[in-house]
Design a protein around this motif. Structure first.
Motif, PDB file in Angstrom:
ATOM      1  N   THR A  51       0.823  -1.207   0.000  1.00  0.00           N
ATOM      2  CA  THR A  51       0.000   0.000   0.000  1.00  0.00           C
ATOM      3  C   THR A  51       0.859   1.260   0.000  1.00  0.00           C
ATOM      4  O   THR A  51       0.414   2.320  -0.461  1.00  0.00           O
TER       5      THR A  51
ATOM      6  N   GLU B  57      -3.340  14.142   5.397  1.00  0.00           N
ATOM      7  CA  GLU B  57      -2.809  12.786   5.340  1.00  0.00           C
ATOM      8  C   GLU B  57      -2.040  12.448   6.619  1.00  0.00           C
ATOM      9  O   GLU B  57      -2.170  11.350   7.172  1.00  0.00           O
TER      10      GLU B  57
ATOM     11  N   ASN C 129      -0.962   4.416  -5.759  1.00  0.00           N
ATOM     12  CA  ASN C 129      -1.122   5.805  -6.182  1.00  0.00           C
ATOM     13  C   ASN C 129      -1.704   6.680  -5.083  1.00  0.00           C
ATOM     14  O   ASN C 129      -2.599   6.271  -4.342  1.00  0.00           O
ATOM     15  N   SER C 130      -1.205   7.880  -5.007  1.00  0.00           N
ATOM     16  CA  SER C 130      -1.710   8.876  -4.070  1.00  0.00           C
ATOM     17  C   SER C 130      -3.205   9.108  -4.275  1.00  0.00           C
ATOM     18  O   SER C 130      -3.736   8.943  -5.383  1.00  0.00           O
ATOM     19  N   HIS C 131      -3.880   9.500  -3.201  1.00  0.00           N
ATOM     20  CA  HIS C 131      -5.290   9.871  -3.297  1.00  0.00           C
ATOM     21  C   HIS C 131      -5.464  11.242  -3.957  1.00  0.00           C
ATOM     22  O   HIS C 131      -6.586  11.666  -4.224  1.00  0.00           O
ATOM     23  N   TYR C 132      -4.349  11.911  -4.212  1.00  0.00           N
ATOM     24  CA  TYR C 132      -4.380  13.255  -4.799  1.00  0.00           C
ATOM     25  C   TYR C 132      -3.667  13.215  -6.146  1.00  0.00           C
ATOM     26  O   TYR C 132      -2.750  12.425  -6.351  1.00  0.00           O
ATOM     27  N   ASN C 133      -4.075  14.109  -7.066  1.00  0.00           N
ATOM     28  CA  ASN C 133      -3.425  14.165  -8.369  1.00  0.00           C
ATOM     29  C   ASN C 133      -3.241  15.635  -8.769  1.00  0.00           C
ATOM     30  O   ASN C 133      -3.763  16.544  -8.127  1.00  0.00           O
TER      31      ASN C 133
ATOM     32  N   ASN D 128      -3.414  19.546   2.411  1.00  0.00           N
ATOM     33  CA  ASN D 128      -3.600  18.152   2.002  1.00  0.00           C
ATOM     34  C   ASN D 128      -2.553  17.228   2.627  1.00  0.00           C
ATOM     35  O   ASN D 128      -2.872  16.109   3.040  1.00  0.00           O
TER      36      ASN D 128
ATOM     37  N   THR E 285       3.204   9.824  -4.507  1.00  0.00           N
ATOM     38  CA  THR E 285       3.196   8.373  -4.663  1.00  0.00           C
ATOM     39  C   THR E 285       4.570   7.752  -4.416  1.00  0.00           C
ATOM     40  O   THR E 285       5.559   8.128  -5.056  1.00  0.00           O
TER      41      THR E 285
END
Length: 273
Positions: A8, A33, A12-16, A29, A190
Motif C-alpha cells: 500500500t 494525510e 497511487n496517491s489519493h491526490y493528483n 492536504n 506516490t
C-alpha cells in the motif's frame, strides 16, 4: 519473497495534479494525510507492547537494542539511538542504529547498499551481537534485502527479532518474531515513504525507546533525571528538577547538580547526608 502481498505504500496517491495546487492546498492536504498516522499507530499498540516487554526483559539481563535499516528507515533508527544517551544518561552501546552503507549513508544514498542480504549480519557482528540482544529491522516496504537478511541470520543465531513496517503481511513481518505493522496507506507523493511511513516509524521508535527506558528506571515521576548536562538549558532544567524534589534554593540546587553530575546523584547524595 515468501508470499504475495499488496504494497500500500507504493499505491497511487489519493491526490493528483499536485503541481497545479496552491501552496496552501498542498500544505493542508499533506497535513490531512499526516493526521491519519497516529490512528494507524494506535492500531499497532498491542504489537508494540509485546516487543517492548521483550526488550525490557532482555536489557535487564544485560542485552542491547539494535535498529537496522536502509535509507530513511536506517536514518530514523540512528536518530532514535543517538538520542538515548543524552536523554536518559545510558551508555552509548545500549541502543544502536545501523544503516545500510555505513555512516556515509546517513547523509547521502549509497548505491545498492540495501540490496546486500549478507551485510547487515556482518555489521551486527562488529558489535559482538549475542542472544541477550534484540534486533529491530525497520523498512517501510517490508521487503528491503539488507534488513530481511539481517533478521534471518539473527533468527538462526537465537537472537530476538522485531520489525517496523508499513505494509500488511510483508516478508519482513513474516520473518520477525515480533512484527509491528503500521499501515498508513498511499503517500501524498506516490511512493515517497519518507512521509507518512517515515512519520509512523518515528512515532513507534519514540514509543519503544521511551517506554523501555522508563521501565528500566531512567525516569522518575516524569523527569529525565539521568540526562546529560551538555548545555546551559539542560543544566537549568536539572537545577529546577532538584528544587522540586528537595526544596532548596536555585544556587544550592545548581551547585549540587554540578558537583554530582546528574539530577539523580544530586538528590540521592543530598538525602543521604
Amino acid at each position: 519473497m515468501q508470499e504475495k502481498f499488496t504494497k500500500t505504500t507504493e499505491q497511487n496517491s489519493h491526490y493528483n495534479n499536485l503541481e497545479q495546487m496552491s501552496v496552501s492546498e498542498l500544505l493542508h492536504n499533506i497535513n490531512n494525510e499526516d493526521k491519519t498516522v497516529p490512528l494507524a499507530v494506535e492500531q499497532a499498540i498491542p504489537q508494540i507492547e509485546k516487543l517492548v516487554d521483550t526488550i525490557v526483559e532482555k536489557m535487564k539481563l544485560g542485552g542491547r537494542l539494535f535498529y537496522i535499516g536502509a535509507g530513511t528507515s536506517g536514518r530514523l533508527g540512528i536518530v532514535d539511538a543517538s538520542e538515548c544517551p543524552p536523554t536518559f544518561g545510558v551508555p552509548a552501546n545500549w541502543v544502536n542504529g545501523i544503516i545500510a552503507g555505513g555512516d556515509d549513508a546517513i547523509r547521502k544514498a549509497v548505491e545498492n547498499a540495501e540490496d546486500n542480504t549478507q551485510q547487515a549480519w556482518l555489521d551486527l557482528q562488529v558489535h559482538n551481537i549475542n542472544a541477550n540482544d534484540v534486533v529491530i529491522g525497520i523498512a517501510a516496504s517490508g521487503t528491503t534485502p539488507y534488513v530481511l537478511g539481517g533478521l534471518e541470520k539473527c533468527n538462526q543465531n537465537n537472537i530476538t527479532t522485531g520489525c517496523i513496517t508499513c505494509n500488511q503481511g510483508s516478508p519482513l513481518a513474516l520473518v520477525a518474531q515480533y512484527p509491528i505493522e503500521v499501515v498508513v496507506g498511499p503517500e501524498f507523493v506516490t511512493g515517497s515513504s519518507r512521509m507518512k511511513a517515515g512519520t509512523a516509524q518515528k512515532l513507534v521508535l519514540n514509543m519503544i525507546s521511551t517506554t523501555t527506558m522508563i521501565k528500566l528506571g531512567r525516569v522518575k515521576g516524569n523527569k529525565m533525571i539521568d540526562m546529560q548536562l551538555s548545555n546551559d538549558k539542560l543544566v537549568d532544567r536539572g537545577t529546577r528538577m532538584i528544587i522540586e524534589e528537595i526544596a532548596v534554593d536555585y544556587q544550592t540546587a545548581q551547585q549540587l547538580l554540578l558537583q554530582y553530575g546528574s539530577v539523580r546523584n544530586a538528590i540521592t547524595n543530598f538525602k543521604t547526608k
